[in-house]
Design a protein around this motif. Structure first.
Motif, PDB file in Angstrom:
ATOM      1  N   HIS A  40      34.309  35.265  48.055  1.00 29.56           N
ATOM      2  CA  HIS A  40      34.050  34.021  47.360  1.00 29.56           C
ATOM      3  C   HIS A  40      33.236  33.121  48.271  1.00 29.56           C
ATOM      4  N   GLU A 271      41.996  38.465  37.009  1.00 29.01           N
ATOM      5  CA  GLU A 271      40.944  38.556  38.019  1.00 29.01           C
ATOM      6  C   GLU A 271      39.632  37.989  37.500  1.00 29.01           C
ATOM      7  N   ARG A 275      37.465  34.860  39.083  1.00 22.24           N
ATOM      8  CA  ARG A 275      36.046  34.882  39.454  1.00 22.24           C
ATOM      9  C   ARG A 275      35.277  33.788  38.727  1.00 22.24           C
ATOM     10  N   ARG A 278      35.889  30.489  40.201  1.00 22.02           N
ATOM     11  CA  ARG A 278      35.629  30.466  41.643  1.00 22.02           C
ATOM     12  C   ARG A 278      36.922  30.198  42.410  1.00 22.02           C
TER      13      ARG A 278
END
Length: 305
Positions: A40, A271, A275, A278
């Motif tokens: 990330h 998940e 993503r 963020r």
């Protein structure tokens, strides 16, 4: 450190976690590695940002800071300048819905989530942040606004007493929590959400994305080993809340395949939401010490010689 009682949230155990929280790094850094694919790039911002002034745009400035109203009014590109707050609001949210009161190894998922949140809370307090908390089940929310040590202890006490394991399931409990956070969490705050993310659908994912545009997010995914994969073929006893023994049969291949696929889809949805928002992803296995899970995902505080 094992929980005092792996089936309930113990106040003394939550307070004792202060001794371990000093190793957890919640400070600003450029990159956070997680067990999601890749890294990330967001990193913890460290403190919230407050508006300070405008100035004329210069090459290399972040276009996201552009103020289009001032630009249109003056005819010259302008950006907004910010300064760091002295303290960052930190809000830790714990899912205490009935499905969280379960484990086949280690702690109940609810206990694991509560201890992970408490560790983050103590680490944030040591980092001179203002800490608050929110716990929720299918019948109510309990919220303590960000503050100092007194507010943190008040929240830990409320957390140890919260959790209706018999409440009728509500399909919108997670969505209601996220809407509440969108109303109350200040831009630049750090928000941690510790849950098994059941009932995470398109609406909840969209709310998480919107929240991730305003705040820094930690998503703690609570999971028991039996949810990942059923044990070898056979009949196994499980004890429910009433003390009754229920038997599960894991010998049918089709049932085992459906079980694994169901978990794969649920984890995959969580998940993907992490993503898209963020978020920093932490997998909280009930068989693992929460401090190990948190430091593996978020890093250890660097010791100064």
């Amino acid at each position: 450190m094992p929980a005092a009682d792996p089936t309930r949230i113990d106040l003394d155990a939550l307070i004792a976690l202060r001794q371990q929280a000093h190793v957890l790094d919640l400070s600003s850094r450029p990159r956070v590695m997680t067990d999601l694919a890749g890294a990330h790039a967001s990193g913890f911002r460290g403190r919230g940002m407050e508006f300070d002034d405008y100035r004329v745009y210069q090459p290399g400035d972040d276009l996201r800071a552009m103020d289009w109203r001032v630009t249109a009014r003056t005819g010259t590109p302008h950006i907004r300048l910010y300064h760091e707050e002295r303290e960052r609001p930190v809000i830790l949210c714990v899912d205490l819905r009935p499905a969280m009161w379960f484990a086949t190894r280690g702690r109940f998922k609810a206990v694991c989530a509560a201890e992970a949140a408490a560790l983050c809370a103590w680490a944030a307090l040591e980092n001179r942040d203002r800490v608050g908390g929110l716990s929720f089940d299918d019948s109510r929310h309990v919220e303590i606004r960000p503050g100092g040590r007194r507010q943190l202890l008040h929240w830990l006490h409320a957390l140890s007493e919260h959790g209706d394991r018999t409440a009728s399931p509500r399909s919108d409990a997670l969505a209601q929590l996220l809407r509440r956070l969108l109303r109350t969490a200040r831009p630049g705050a750090l928000v941690g959400l510790f849950s098994d993310f059941r009932q995470l659908g398109a609406m909840e994912s969209a709310l998480l994305r919107k929240l991730g545009q305003r705040v820094e997010l930690i998503l703690g995914f609570a999971v028991d080993p039996i949810e990942r994969e059923l044990p070898p073929a056979g009949r196994y006893p499980l004890i429910d809340d009433s003390g009754q023994i229920q038997w599960i049969d894991t010998s049918q291949r089709a049932h085992r395949d459906r079980w694994v696929e169901h978990y794969r889809l649920r984890r995959g949805a969580a998940e993907s939401a992490a993503r898209a928002s963020r978020a920093h992803w932490v997998e909280l296995g009930t068989e693992r010490d929460p401090v190990e899970s948190l430091t593996a995902a978020l890093g250890r505080r660097r010791q100064i010689a």
